[in-house]
Design a protein around this motif. Sequence first.
Motif, PDB file in Angstrom:
ATOM      1  N   GLN A 198      47.098 -52.577  26.984  1.00  0.00           N
ATOM      2  CA  GLN A 198      46.072 -51.816  27.699  1.00  0.00           C
ATOM      3  C   GLN A 198      45.149 -52.787  28.422  1.00  0.00           C
ATOM      4  OE1 GLN A 198      43.731 -49.295  25.196  1.00  0.00           O
ATOM      5  NE2 GLN A 198      42.473 -48.538  26.868  1.00  0.00           N
ATOM      6  N   VAL A 199      44.940 -52.525  29.706  1.00  0.00           N
ATOM      7  CA  VAL A 199      44.089 -53.388  30.515  1.00  0.00           C
ATOM      8  C   VAL A 199      42.629 -53.005  30.330  1.00  0.00           C
ATOM      9  CG1 VAL A 199      43.495 -54.090  32.859  1.00  0.00           C
ATOM     10  CG2 VAL A 199      45.900 -53.774  32.216  1.00  0.00           C
ATOM     11  N   GLN A 200      41.808 -54.025  30.124  1.00  0.00           N
ATOM     12  CA  GLN A 200      40.367 -53.809  30.080  1.00  0.00           C
ATOM     13  C   GLN A 200      39.673 -54.842  30.935  1.00  0.00           C
ATOM     14  OE1 GLN A 200      39.294 -53.693  25.821  1.00  0.00           O
ATOM     15  NE2 GLN A 200      38.651 -51.589  26.194  1.00  0.00           N
ATOM     16  N   GLY A 236      44.601 -57.971  28.636  1.00  0.00           N
ATOM     17  CA  GLY A 236      45.786 -57.207  28.983  1.00  0.00           C
ATOM     18  C   GLY A 236      46.159 -57.336  30.442  1.00  0.00           C
ATOM     19  N   TYR A 237      45.581 -58.300  31.126  1.00  0.00           N
ATOM     20  CA  TYR A 237      45.760 -58.493  32.565  1.00  0.00           C
ATOM     21  C   TYR A 237      45.570 -59.971  32.871  1.00  0.00           C
ATOM     22  CZ  TYR A 237      44.854 -57.915  37.611  1.00  0.00           C
ATOM     23  OH  TYR A 237      44.903 -57.986  38.985  1.00  0.00           O
ATOM     24  N   ILE A 238      46.408 -60.503  33.756  1.00  0.00           N
ATOM     25  CA  ILE A 238      46.321 -61.917  34.106  1.00  0.00           C
ATOM     26  C   ILE A 238      45.597 -62.069  35.429  1.00  0.00           C
ATOM     27  CG2 ILE A 238      47.624 -64.007  34.629  1.00  0.00           C
ATOM     28  CD1 ILE A 238      49.822 -62.942  32.780  1.00  0.00           C
ATOM     29  N   TRP A 296      39.566 -50.641  36.709  1.00  0.00           N
ATOM     30  CA  TRP A 296      38.140 -50.766  37.007  1.00  0.00           C
ATOM     31  C   TRP A 296      37.366 -51.049  35.723  1.00  0.00           C
ATOM     32  CZ3 TRP A 296      36.075 -50.265  41.940  1.00  0.00           C
ATOM     33  CH2 TRP A 296      36.965 -49.803  42.923  1.00  0.00           C
ATOM     34  N   GLY A 297      36.316 -51.842  35.888  1.00  0.00           N
ATOM     35  CA  GLY A 297      35.392 -52.042  34.788  1.00  0.00           C
ATOM     36  C   GLY A 297      34.319 -50.968  34.797  1.00  0.00           C
ATOM     37  N   GLN A 298      33.471 -50.998  33.767  1.00  0.00           N
ATOM     38  CA  GLN A 298      32.413 -49.990  33.637  1.00  0.00           C
ATOM     39  C   GLN A 298      31.191 -50.317  34.492  1.00  0.00           C
ATOM     40  OE1 GLN A 298      32.520 -47.007  31.836  1.00  0.00           O
ATOM     41  NE2 GLN A 298      34.678 -47.562  31.865  1.00  0.00           N
ATOM     42  N   GLY A 299      31.033 -51.570  34.829  1.00  0.00           N
ATOM     43  CA  GLY A 299      29.928 -51.963  35.693  1.00  0.00           C
ATOM     44  C   GLY A 299      28.793 -52.643  34.956  1.00  0.00           C
ATOM     45  N   THR A 300      28.015 -53.389  35.724  1.00  0.00           N
ATOM     46  CA  THR A 300      26.812 -54.036  35.219  1.00  0.00           C
ATOM     47  C   THR A 300      25.716 -53.875  36.265  1.00  0.00           C
ATOM     48  OG1 THR A 300      25.923 -56.101  34.281  1.00  0.00           O
ATOM     49  CG2 THR A 300      27.465 -56.334  36.114  1.00  0.00           C
ATOM     50  N   GLN A 301      24.530 -53.509  35.817  1.00  0.00           N
ATOM     51  CA  GLN A 301      23.438 -53.183  36.737  1.00  0.00           C
ATOM     52  C   GLN A 301      22.701 -54.436  37.186  1.00  0.00           C
ATOM     53  OE1 GLN A 301      22.498 -50.173  38.070  1.00  0.00           O
ATOM     54  NE2 GLN A 301      20.923 -51.271  39.243  1.00  0.00           N
ATOM     55  N   VAL A 302      22.466 -54.515  38.480  1.00  0.00           N
ATOM     56  CA  VAL A 302      21.652 -55.573  39.068  1.00  0.00           C
ATOM     57  C   VAL A 302      20.453 -54.934  39.757  1.00  0.00           C
ATOM     58  CG1 VAL A 302      21.562 -57.375  40.828  1.00  0.00           C
ATOM     59  CG2 VAL A 302      23.583 -57.155  39.374  1.00  0.00           C
ATOM     60  N   THR A 303      19.277 -55.385  39.399  1.00  0.00           N
ATOM     61  CA  THR A 303      18.054 -54.862  40.006  1.00  0.00           C
ATOM     62  C   THR A 303      17.243 -56.026  40.551  1.00  0.00           C
ATOM     63  OG1 THR A 303      18.000 -53.010  38.444  1.00  0.00           O
ATOM     64  CG2 THR A 303      15.975 -53.503  39.632  1.00  0.00           C
TER      65      THR A 303
END
Length: 120
Positions: A1-3, A26-28, A110-117
Amino acid sequence: QVQLVESGGGSVRAGGSLRLSCKASGYIVSGSCMAWFRQRPGRGRERVAIMDGRGIIDYANAVKGRFTISKDNFENILYLQMNNLEPADTAMYSCAAVDGRTCTTGFDYWGQGTQVTVSS
């Protein structure tokens, strides 16, 4: 499973820097097409930077000269170094990956994301 798991977001003042990381499992990362996207408040998702399997890179005009995409093939991480940040860079940043070398197809993971402010 790719994360794909992003980290490194936060709150900074205008002119500051952040480095985002996208750790893949799970991904190169090496030899694969990967990209960073962002979604700013009230706007659609936009591609910020992309690197194909040969290492060819492209940036959105808004970030050229300020952002740098790179890979650590040993650690299996995609990075986005962001310098001279502006309030307009405030967004949720996500990494994405293609199941292959080229970037001609849609992104598979896709990743879940990280917030930049960025404050002025």
